[in-house]
Motif scaffolding. Structure first.
Motif, PDB file in Angstrom:
ATOM      1  N   ALA A 159       0.938  -1.413   0.253  1.00  0.00           N
ATOM      2  CA  ALA A 159       0.490  -0.038  -0.401  1.00  0.00           C
ATOM      3  C   ALA A 159       0.725   1.341   0.027  1.00  0.00           C
ATOM      4  N   ILE A 160       2.362   0.933   0.800  1.00  0.00           N
ATOM      5  CA  ILE A 160       3.223   2.167   0.433  1.00  0.00           C
ATOM      6  C   ILE A 160       4.569   2.148  -0.518  1.00  0.00           C
ATOM      7  N   GLY A 161       5.048   3.545   0.093  1.00  0.00           N
ATOM      8  CA  GLY A 161       6.307   3.449  -0.715  1.00  0.00           C
ATOM      9  C   GLY A 161       7.541   3.741  -0.892  1.00  0.00           C
ATOM     10  N   VAL A 162       6.952   3.872   1.114  1.00  0.00           N
ATOM     11  CA  VAL A 162       8.481   3.468   1.587  1.00  0.00           C
ATOM     12  C   VAL A 162       8.484   2.668   2.182  1.00  0.00           C
ATOM     13  N   PRO A 163       9.942   2.061   3.044  1.00  0.00           N
ATOM     14  CA  PRO A 163       9.459   0.441   3.886  1.00  0.00           C
ATOM     15  C   PRO A 163       9.152   1.095   4.599  1.00  0.00           C
ATOM     16  N   ILE A 164       8.944  -1.006   5.308  1.00  0.00           N
ATOM     17  CA  ILE A 164       7.972  -1.228   6.302  1.00  0.00           C
ATOM     18  C   ILE A 164       9.429  -2.062   6.923  1.00  0.00           C
ATOM     19  N   ALA A 240       8.892  -6.661   4.536  1.00  0.00           N
ATOM     20  CA  ALA A 240       9.490  -5.926   5.194  1.00  0.00           C
ATOM     21  C   ALA A 240      11.336  -5.896   4.896  1.00  0.00           C
ATOM     22  N   ARG A 241      11.616  -4.762   5.223  1.00  0.00           N
ATOM     23  CA  ARG A 241      12.688  -4.450   4.780  1.00  0.00           C
ATOM     24  C   ARG A 241      13.161  -4.259   5.792  1.00  0.00           C
ATOM     25  N   ILE A 242      13.321  -3.985   7.031  1.00  0.00           N
ATOM     26  CA  ILE A 242      13.771  -3.117   8.402  1.00  0.00           C
ATOM     27  C   ILE A 242      12.864  -4.400   8.963  1.00  0.00           C
ATOM     28  N   LEU A 243      14.469  -5.279   9.310  1.00  0.00           N
ATOM     29  CA  LEU A 243      14.043  -6.469  10.992  1.00  0.00           C
ATOM     30  C   LEU A 243      14.736  -5.869  11.905  1.00  0.00           C
ATOM     31  N   LYS A 244      13.774  -5.750  13.174  1.00  0.00           N
ATOM     32  CA  LYS A 244      13.891  -4.644  14.275  1.00  0.00           C
ATOM     33  C   LYS A 244      14.371  -5.955  14.861  1.00  0.00           C
ATOM     34  N   ILE A 245      15.895  -5.568  15.792  1.00  0.00           N
ATOM     35  CA  ILE A 245      15.437  -6.113  17.228  1.00  0.00           C
ATOM     36  C   ILE A 245      15.255  -5.587  18.412  1.00  0.00           C
ATOM     37  N   GLU A 246      14.507  -5.365  19.282  1.00  0.00           N
ATOM     38  CA  GLU A 246      14.220  -5.069  20.082  1.00  0.00           C
ATOM     39  C   GLU A 246      15.275  -4.851  21.290  1.00  0.00           C
ATOM     40  N   GLY A 247      15.580  -3.567  22.190  1.00  0.00           N
ATOM     41  CA  GLY A 247      16.203  -3.930  23.445  1.00  0.00           C
ATOM     42  C   GLY A 247      16.947  -2.865  24.059  1.00  0.00           C
TER      43      GLY A 247
END
Length: 626
Positions: A159-164, A240-247
């Motif tokens: 739906a969007i043109g920016v990274p998820i 998914a283009r940015i895979l985020k680790i919490e912490g």
């Protein structure tokens, strides 16, 4: 943006947390493509703030590897705070950050358009329409709610043109982020202001309308941790283009371990697709990553592939770690287990989980053969028979984590003839095609009488790149002649090459970073607003109100922290369902009819009604005053 830049934006990026500068450096050396770190003020982790000067140092370090730095400035802001927050955003941008992570739309309205913003998880983007709204507001990336399943990720990405951006690992907020007001209700400490007191980790009674106990007191709002390392390919395929680790509150050991584990898993996926990494350099660690061995409350996928049972961590809100088994025998102050000397070390931290869902922790004080003693001298802790034994601190692994880690980028170094006035030139270049060269005049040196000996001396000296980010195991000598030059002089040239290449890399990076201009917000229409237009919109300043109005939305109330009526909104909205976790799912007809609704969670802070939205598999924790 050129073709190569667009291609690199499609490469999945591994994003790691950092509470401070040393942790951020460890994350990058461990293989992160980007790091996120708290701003000096207004971060959603108030105790993890960092100075602009430290963040500037981090940017210089990260950008050498092509790694990005995101600064979290993601609380809601009061009118009086907005100018200060905008000034900090300007300072951070000038310090070199690649984006500001923000929640408050008022900040986007007043900040310079040269600054790039990412939508924080606090924006609770849980649908494709909400992602469209945030893109229209000017955000350059959208962090989806942790609860978003694969089909939701795919819908938002399409739906969007920016990274998820999606979370892949770490602690879970039981409520949709940005939609939890329980801490603020209980003690005035707001998660939307970076001060959450974590009431979700407290002990609760679970009772019905008549006060009857439905199940024994437990930590009914405490969740396990997320671990999606086995699902990376599905998440990438979904968009998914940015895979985020919490912490951002975790220690360096956790960050190094999680980053190295996900780096290896992501590299495997990139290799299958024939894609390069999003950043440069190969990490070399002295440990083998193991996600079970650093902080965790056991793991779950958290509804990624659909509604999932077993996400609760009811027995304890603390780290449990890796499961080791059950004791063969127990005695006051210890237990026996086969091969204990090979399994345990003095100082290990253990958790003993009892059959009733409770448990306690203790440290290992001695290991002798198959016998393990726990607790302090004179303390006779009693372990129940059949207790499950977990290790939440592994001292051997911690020692390995503390070892040196490096990240090296390959470069080419060649020494060539340089014409009439110059004896030779030395050129170095990296995989980005960035280069730097030095020349030496003929008049400064005598020609060597032993070319082969001089060549070997040059090769050895130029390959010793030491503590620089670079490595070149095989420099090339393409000269017909070489000067007789001291090793110290060749070393000086080598250092000059490394420093010059660093400078060129940072210059090129800055050109690209500073080419950004944020698009103006635009009106966007929906059949139904993709967010609540009451106090849950989390508006705390006039500029945010104007931003929503500019985009075609009228908000009926300010956030509770800014005077909105908290009694009119749920204290939590969550995918977690206590009934489902206890095997009493209403949709499946398993609710015990002996109990009368409504149901409540009761603690020392009050009795909180629960509402179950079974059609959408959601649970609401309500305000007792509503």
């Amino acid at each position: 943006m050129g073709r190569e830049e667009r291609r690199r934006e499609m490469i999945p990026e591994l994003l790691s947390p950092a509470r401070d500068l040393p942790t951020a450096i460890d994350a990058i050396l461990s293989g992160a493509d980007s790091v996120y770190i708290g701003a000096p003020e207004f971060g959603a982790r108030k105790s993890a703030a960092n100075s602009v000067e430290d963040i500037k140092k981090l940017c210089e370090f990260a950008h050498l590897y092509g790694c990005k730095v995101y600064a979290a400035l993601n609380t809601i802001l009061y009118d009086a705070e907005l100018p200060r927050a905008a000034k900090i955003a300007e300072e951070l941008w000038d310090a070199g950050v690649d984006a500001i992570i923000a929640q408050d739309l008022g900040l986007l309205r007043v900040a310079s358009r040269r600054i790039k913003f990412h939508a924080s998880t606090q924006c609770h983007a849980d649908s494709a329409d909400k992602a469209r709204f945030l893109e229209a507001a000017g955000f350059a990336a959208v962090v989806l709610a942790r609860e978003t399943p694969l089909d939701g990720i795919s819908a938002a990405a399409g739906a969007i043109g920016v990274p998820i951006e999606c979370f892949v690992h770490g602690a879970l907020c039981v409520s949709y982020s940005g939609q939890c007001y329980l801490s603020y209700k209980i003690g005035g400490r707001s998660g939307n202001r970076g001060e959450c007191a974590q009431p979700c980790r407290m002990l609760y009674e679970f009772i019905d309308a008549n006060g009857a106990e439905i199940a024994p007191p437990r930590h009914y709002l405490s969740l396990r941790d997320m671990n999606r390392i086995s699902a990376l390919s599905e998440m990438i395929d979904a968009g998914a283009r940015i895979l985020k680790i919490e912490g951002r509150l975790k220690d360096s050991g956790y960050v190094k371990n999680a980053t190295a584990a996900y780096r290896a898993a992501l590299d495997e996926q990139l290799k299958k697709q024939g894609l390069p990494r999003a950043s440069y350099g190969e990490s070399r660690a002295v440990f083998s990553p193991d996600l079970q061995k650093t902080f965790n409350r056991r793991f779950c996928l958290y509804h990624l592939r659909g509604i999932e049972r077993g996400c609760g961590s009811f027995s304890t809100p603390k780290a449990i770690g890796e499961f080791l088994g059950e004791a063969e025998a127990v005695f006051p102050g210890g237990f026996k287990m086969k091969n204990a000397e090979k399994i345990f070390s003095n100082g290990d931290g253990l958790f003993f989980e009892t059959g009733l869902g409770g448990g306690f922790g203790a440290g290992v004080s001695a290991v002798e053969g198959d016998t393990v003693k726990i607790g302090r001298p004179g303390e006779k802790l009693c372990i129940p028979p059949r207790a499950k034994i977990w290790r939440n601190r592994d001292v051997k692994f911690e020692r390995a984590l503390a070892g040196k880690i490096s990240r090296k980028m390959p470069v080419r170094i060649s020494v060539s003839d340089a014409g009439e006035f110059y004896l030779f030139s030395i050129l170095t270049s990296d995989n980005r095609g960035i280069s730097f060269s030095l020349k030496e005049r003929k008049s400064d040196f005598e020609e060597s009488k032993n070319f082969l000996s001089e060549k070997n001396k040059f090769l050895q000296a130029l390959s010793r790149l030491g503590d620089t980010p670079f490595e070149c195991p095989e420099p090339k000598i393409e000269c017909q002649t070489l000067p007789h030059m001291p090793v110290s002089k060749i070393g000086e040239l080598r250092r000059g090459l490394a420093d010059g290449l660093k400078m060129r890399i940072l210059e090129e990076y800055e050109k690209q970073r500073l080419s950004y201009e944020r698009p103006l917000p635009r009106k966007i229409k929906f059949s139904k607003p993709p967010f609540e237009t009451d106090a849950r919109a989390n508006i705390a300043n006039r500029e945010a109100e104007k931003m929503y109005a500019d985009m075609g939305f009228k908000i009926s109330a300010r956030a509770p922290e800014a005077g909105g009526d908290i009694s009119k909104i749920p204290l939590m909205r969550t995918r977690h369902c206590v009934l489902r976790e206890l095997g009493m799912c209403r949709k499946e007809g398993k609710l015990d009819r002996r109990f009368s609704e409504p149901f409540f969670l009761k603690s020392r802070d009050g009795k909180f009604p629960l509402r179950f939205d079974c059609a959408n598999c959601q649970m609401f924790v309500l305000n007792p005053d509503s």
